[in-house]
Design a protein around this motif. Structure first.
Motif, PDB file in Angstrom:
ATOM      1  N   TYR A  55      56.166 -88.238  42.886  1.00  0.00           N
ATOM      2  CA  TYR A  55      57.320 -87.461  42.415  1.00  0.00           C
ATOM      3  C   TYR A  55      58.568 -88.076  43.024  1.00  0.00           C
ATOM      4  N   HIS A  56      59.493 -88.493  42.161  1.00  0.00           N
ATOM      5  CA  HIS A  56      60.748 -89.127  42.597  1.00  0.00           C
ATOM      6  C   HIS A  56      60.479 -90.267  43.577  1.00  0.00           C
ATOM      7  N   GLU A 107      61.710 -80.593  43.729  1.00  0.00           N
ATOM      8  CA  GLU A 107      63.152 -80.434  43.981  1.00  0.00           C
ATOM      9  C   GLU A 107      63.614 -79.036  43.573  1.00  0.00           C
ATOM     10  N   ASP A 131      60.664 -88.927  36.325  1.00  0.00           N
ATOM     11  CA  ASP A 131      60.432 -89.726  37.526  1.00  0.00           C
ATOM     12  C   ASP A 131      59.239 -89.210  38.331  1.00  0.00           C
ATOM     13  N   SER A 132      58.181 -88.838  37.613  1.00  0.00           N
ATOM     14  CA  SER A 132      56.938 -88.473  38.292  1.00  0.00           C
ATOM     15  C   SER A 132      55.781 -89.195  37.618  1.00  0.00           C
TER      16      SER A 132
END
Length: 393
Positions: free
Chosen positions: A155-156, A132, A283-284
């Motif tokens: 990732y996410h 991001e 959040d990975s």
């Protein structure tokens, strides 16, 4: 669990039984490519002889060449930077995040110039870059994901490989999925896949995104015009593809064992403040090609820790690669004539102080094995780590 099972062997025998005859073709490369696309959510996957040719091909498919700059991290195997040189472009090194060891978006911004034509991220050790932040930093510049060490990294909530215009994977002997050597190049763009396939396959006019082989009736036509553009021969063989196909079908267990062992290793050093595991972005999810831990004590050398670990039954520890720009090839600009394409203002930066975070991290990385196919052997390595930590604590 076996690293290579009877499934892979059965596919290899299928190829050997074909005697490599066109009339008995197994279509193994195409089968492996389709299986890889389905497993990892890609529209187009192309099998390669290795995971360096994939990166070179991605750059060529994007039209990158002399005078262009490509931003890469220095803390990784130097093939990442070599691929830029192979495309006659200039590697520009961005520093890494001190906690995650991944390429740092702030350093990318600092390195972007009017000659920058692409950025390569590396999912180092199986951790995820901060896509991001990277995408925000680079704007419309194309991102190429070097995911050589990352199968099953998220990732996410998304499998990595979906954030760049290309994503590259290695199937070399140390990787999660292995065929000894080999690679996959993936993209969701039909145009990019067509260009990449032609470059990979000697510029043949008949190959494309989903076609890796020329029809026999065309090859036997004396008036057939084969070569549309200049290309290299980076094609995957059917024998390699046979092993790849079996590994893809077994990928869940091959990936999960690395994740389990990696997490156990990280858990084992929680009580030692001077052993700092590689951090993950929020959040990975790490897939642990290895489990890298930073040795943050000046009174213990890397070799002392490694030797004591082995005394306690450990098999050994991977060191981090020397930073690419500090390797002799960069220090001496020994680029097989390609040094003429490098701006001296860039090459003069290939010295200590260029990427201070990476320079701090590199000599301190203790990267522990996660490819222990027997849980008993994994327990021995983890116990050796515990004893080593307690010895030096």
């Amino acid at each position: 669990m076996k690293r290579v099972s009877d499934l892979e062997k059965s596919y290899v025998l299928e190829v050997l039984d074909s005697e490599f005859r066109g009339s008995k073709a197994t279509g193994m490369v195409g089968r492996a490519e389709v299986a890889f696309s389905h497993k990892f959510g890609k529209k187009y996957s192309m099998g390669f002889v290795n995971g360096t040719g994939t990166l070179h091909t991605a750059l060529e498919a994007l039209g990158i060449g002399p005078g262009d700059e490509v931003i890469v991290p220095p803390l990784t195997m130097s093939a990442t930077a070599f691929s830029v040189l192979q495309a006659n472009a200039t590697p520009v090194f961005a520093d890494v995040d001190p906690l995650t060891f991944q390429i740092d978006s702030k350093s990318i911004i600092d390195r972007i110039s009017n000659r920058t034509k692409a950025v390569m991220s590396v999912a180092l050790y199986g951790g995820s870059p901060d896509y991001e932040a990277i995408k925000e930093a680079i704007g419309d510049l194309p991102l190429i994901e070097d995911n050589a060490e990352a199968f099953g990294t998220r990732y996410h909530g998304k499998e990595i490989g979906s954030f760049g215009v290309f994503s590259s994977y290695s199937l070399q002997s140390s990787k999660h999925l292995s065929s000894g050597e080999g690679g996959m190049l993936c993209t969701d763009s039909l145009e990019h896949a067509d260009k990449a396939r032609k470059f990979q396959s000697l510029g043949y006019s008949a190959v494309g995104a989903t076609t890796h082989k020329i029809d026999k009736k065309d090859i036997q036509d004396p008036e057939y015009l084969r070569h549309e553009v200049l290309g290299w021969n980076y094609r995957m063989s059917d024998l390699i593809a046979a092993v790849v196909l079996g590994q893809i079908e077994r990928s869940n267990e091959l990936i999960e064992i690395r994740k389990r062992v990696g997490n156990q290793i990280f858990d084992q050093v929680k009580d030692f403040s001077w052993l700092r595991p590689q951090a993950n972005y929020q959040d990975s999810e790490h897939s642990f090609w290895a489990a890298p831990i930073l040795l943050e004590r000046d009174d213990i050398s890397w070799r002392q820790f490694r030797d004591k670990f082995m005394e306690f039954g450990g098999k050994g520890i991977y060191a981090a690669w020397q930073l690419s720009y500090l390797e002799p090839v960069f220090q001496n600009l020994n680029f097989q004539g390609r040094e003429k394409f490098i701006d001296p203002k860039i090459s003069s930066k290939y010295t200590r102080g260029y990427c201070p975070n990476a320079e701090y991290i590199q000599p301190r990385v203790l990267a522990f094995r996660t490819n222990e196919w027997d849980s008993h052997h994994a327990d021995i390595q983890i116990e050796a780590l515990r004893k080593t930590g307690e010895f030096f604590n």
